[in-house]
Design a protein around this motif. Structure first.
Motif, PDB file in Angstrom:
ATOM      1  N   ILE A   8       0.838  -1.204   0.000  1.00  0.00           N
ATOM      2  CA  ILE A   8       0.000   0.000   0.000  1.00  0.00           C
ATOM      3  C   ILE A   8       0.871   1.252   0.000  1.00  0.00           C
ATOM      4  O   ILE A   8       0.606   2.211  -0.728  1.00  0.00           O
ATOM      5  N   ALA A   9       1.931   1.241   0.786  1.00  0.00           N
ATOM      6  CA  ALA A   9       2.839   2.392   0.837  1.00  0.00           C
ATOM      7  C   ALA A   9       3.513   2.617  -0.515  1.00  0.00           C
ATOM      8  O   ALA A   9       3.633   3.760  -0.980  1.00  0.00           O
ATOM      9  N   GLU A  10       3.920   1.536  -1.159  1.00  0.00           N
ATOM     10  CA  GLU A  10       4.555   1.652  -2.476  1.00  0.00           C
ATOM     11  C   GLU A  10       3.566   2.123  -3.531  1.00  0.00           C
ATOM     12  O   GLU A  10       3.916   2.890  -4.426  1.00  0.00           O
ATOM     13  N   PHE A  11       2.324   1.664  -3.435  1.00  0.00           N
ATOM     14  CA  PHE A  11       1.287   2.106  -4.368  1.00  0.00           C
ATOM     15  C   PHE A  11       1.042   3.604  -4.202  1.00  0.00           C
ATOM     16  O   PHE A  11       0.951   4.339  -5.188  1.00  0.00           O
ATOM     17  N   ALA A  12       0.977   4.062  -2.963  1.00  0.00           N
ATOM     18  CA  ALA A  12       0.790   5.499  -2.697  1.00  0.00           C
ATOM     19  C   ALA A  12       1.962   6.300  -3.241  1.00  0.00           C
ATOM     20  O   ALA A  12       1.778   7.373  -3.829  1.00  0.00           O
ATOM     21  N   GLU A  13       3.165   5.772  -3.057  1.00  0.00           N
ATOM     22  CA  GLU A  13       4.358   6.452  -3.577  1.00  0.00           C
ATOM     23  C   GLU A  13       4.314   6.533  -5.098  1.00  0.00           C
ATOM     24  O   GLU A  13       4.679   7.543  -5.695  1.00  0.00           O
ATOM     25  N   ALA A  14       3.833   5.464  -5.724  1.00  0.00           N
ATOM     26  CA  ALA A  14       3.735   5.452  -7.181  1.00  0.00           C
ATOM     27  C   ALA A  14       2.732   6.496  -7.677  1.00  0.00           C
ATOM     28  O   ALA A  14       2.948   7.135  -8.712  1.00  0.00           O
ATOM     29  N   LEU A  15       1.659   6.698  -6.935  1.00  0.00           N
ATOM     30  CA  LEU A  15       0.665   7.700  -7.341  1.00  0.00           C
ATOM     31  C   LEU A  15       1.223   9.123  -7.266  1.00  0.00           C
ATOM     32  O   LEU A  15       0.758  10.012  -7.971  1.00  0.00           O
ATOM     33  N   LEU A  16       2.234   9.325  -6.431  1.00  0.00           N
ATOM     34  CA  LEU A  16       2.844  10.655  -6.320  1.00  0.00           C
ATOM     35  C   LEU A  16       3.600  11.048  -7.583  1.00  0.00           C
ATOM     36  O   LEU A  16       3.932  12.217  -7.764  1.00  0.00           O
ATOM     37  N   VAL A  17       3.852  10.094  -8.442  1.00  0.00           N
ATOM     38  CA  VAL A  17       4.513  10.405  -9.709  1.00  0.00           C
ATOM     39  C   VAL A  17       3.669  11.379 -10.523  1.00  0.00           C
ATOM     40  O   VAL A  17       4.207  12.239 -11.222  1.00  0.00           O
ATOM     41  N   ILE A  18       2.360  11.279 -10.396  1.00  0.00           N
ATOM     42  CA  ILE A  18       1.463  12.122 -11.204  1.00  0.00           C
ATOM     43  C   ILE A  18       1.665  13.608 -10.899  1.00  0.00           C
ATOM     44  O   ILE A  18       2.008  14.383 -11.799  1.00  0.00           O
ATOM     45  N   PRO A  19       1.479  14.077  -9.649  1.00  0.00           N
ATOM     46  CA  PRO A  19       1.688  15.510  -9.411  1.00  0.00           C
ATOM     47  C   PRO A  19       3.143  15.941  -9.599  1.00  0.00           C
ATOM     48  O   PRO A  19       3.409  17.060 -10.040  1.00  0.00           O
ATOM     49  N   LYS A  20       4.086  15.033  -9.280  1.00  0.00           N
ATOM     50  CA  LYS A  20       5.501  15.388  -9.473  1.00  0.00           C
ATOM     51  C   LYS A  20       5.802  15.629 -10.951  1.00  0.00           C
ATOM     52  O   LYS A  20       6.467  16.610 -11.312  1.00  0.00           O
ATOM     53  N   THR A  21       5.324  14.746 -11.800  1.00  0.00           N
ATOM     54  CA  THR A  21       5.572  14.888 -13.235  1.00  0.00           C
ATOM     55  C   THR A  21       4.896  16.133 -13.787  1.00  0.00           C
ATOM     56  O   THR A  21       5.487  16.860 -14.594  1.00  0.00           O
ATOM     57  N   LEU A  22       3.677  16.394 -13.352  1.00  0.00           N
ATOM     58  CA  LEU A  22       2.978  17.593 -13.815  1.00  0.00           C
ATOM     59  C   LEU A  22       3.743  18.852 -13.409  1.00  0.00           C
ATOM     60  O   LEU A  22       3.887  19.788 -14.209  1.00  0.00           O
ATOM     61  N   ALA A  23       4.241  18.889 -12.184  1.00  0.00           N
ATOM     62  CA  ALA A  23       4.988  20.057 -11.711  1.00  0.00           C
ATOM     63  C   ALA A  23       6.290  20.230 -12.480  1.00  0.00           C
ATOM     64  O   ALA A  23       6.650  21.346 -12.874  1.00  0.00           O
ATOM     65  N   VAL A  24       7.001  19.136 -12.709  1.00  0.00           N
ATOM     66  CA  VAL A  24       8.259  19.211 -13.463  1.00  0.00           C
ATOM     67  C   VAL A  24       7.987  19.697 -14.880  1.00  0.00           C
ATOM     68  O   VAL A  24       8.708  20.557 -15.411  1.00  0.00           O
ATOM     69  N   ASN A  25       6.939  19.175 -15.508  1.00  0.00           N
ATOM     70  CA  ASN A  25       6.606  19.583 -16.870  1.00  0.00           C
ATOM     71  C   ASN A  25       6.176  21.048 -16.958  1.00  0.00           C
ATOM     72  O   ASN A  25       6.283  21.666 -18.014  1.00  0.00           O
ATOM     73  N   ALA A  26       5.702  21.582 -15.834  1.00  0.00           N
ATOM     74  CA  ALA A  26       5.324  23.000 -15.789  1.00  0.00           C
ATOM     75  C   ALA A  26       6.498  23.875 -15.364  1.00  0.00           C
ATOM     76  O   ALA A  26       6.338  25.072 -15.147  1.00  0.00           O
ATOM     77  N   ALA A  27       7.688  23.269 -15.243  1.00  0.00           N
ATOM     78  CA  ALA A  27       8.910  23.979 -14.844  1.00  0.00           C
ATOM     79  C   ALA A  27       8.769  24.601 -13.458  1.00  0.00           C
ATOM     80  O   ALA A  27       9.227  25.714 -13.201  1.00  0.00           O
ATOM     81  N   LYS A  28       8.134  23.864 -12.539  1.00  0.00           N
ATOM     82  CA  LYS A  28       7.971  24.314 -11.155  1.00  0.00           C
ATOM     83  C   LYS A  28       8.778  23.400 -10.239  1.00  0.00           C
ATOM     84  O   LYS A  28       9.216  22.324 -10.621  1.00  0.00           O
ATOM     85  N   ASP A  29       8.959  23.821  -9.006  1.00  0.00           N
ATOM     86  CA  ASP A  29       9.691  23.036  -8.013  1.00  0.00           C
ATOM     87  C   ASP A  29       8.785  21.912  -7.516  1.00  0.00           C
ATOM     88  O   ASP A  29       7.987  22.097  -6.603  1.00  0.00           O
TER      89      ASP A  29
END
Length: 110
Positions: A8-29
């Motif tokens: 469950i912890a790993e699944f939650a960590e995997a879901l964090l890829v979504i906002p992280k990727t969106l932020a990186v693609n928007a050139a944000k921290d």
């Protein structure tokens, strides 16, 4: 039990890829924004009277965490649930195929 908690912890960590990727693609921290977002959502889940913080999300134009409900950003939950279910089922299928390939590779009868 420990295996389930780890999964469950790993699944939650995997879901964090979504906002992280969106932020990186928007050139944000991404690190700062996702940490702030997680703090808001943690507070919403654990402190009585702070449930309104669950509606907070990322404003990637301005690079801030904001109240998406107040800004009129409403997303259909069913669409998100179905997308996550589909992605989860695809990942499980890939893992099963990988396990079968390993078993076949280690099978001396072939």
């Amino acid at each position: 039990r420990v295996d389930c908690q780890l999964a469950i912890a790993e699944f939650a960590e995997a879901l964090l890829v979504i906002p992280k990727t969106l932020a990186v693609n928007a050139a944000k921290d991404a690190t700062d924004l996702v940490a702030k977002l997680r703090a808001y959502h943690h507070t919403a889940q654990n402190k009585p009277g702070k449930e309104h913080l669950a509606g907070y999300g990322l404003d990637l134009v301005n690079g801030v965490v904001r109240n998406n409900l107040e800004e009129g950003v409403l997303e259909p939950a069913m669409s998100k649930v179905k997308s996550i279910q589909f992605a989860t089922e695809a990942a499980i299928t890939i893992l099963r195929i990988d396990d079968l390939a390993r078993v076949a590779a280690n099978d001396p009868q072939q």
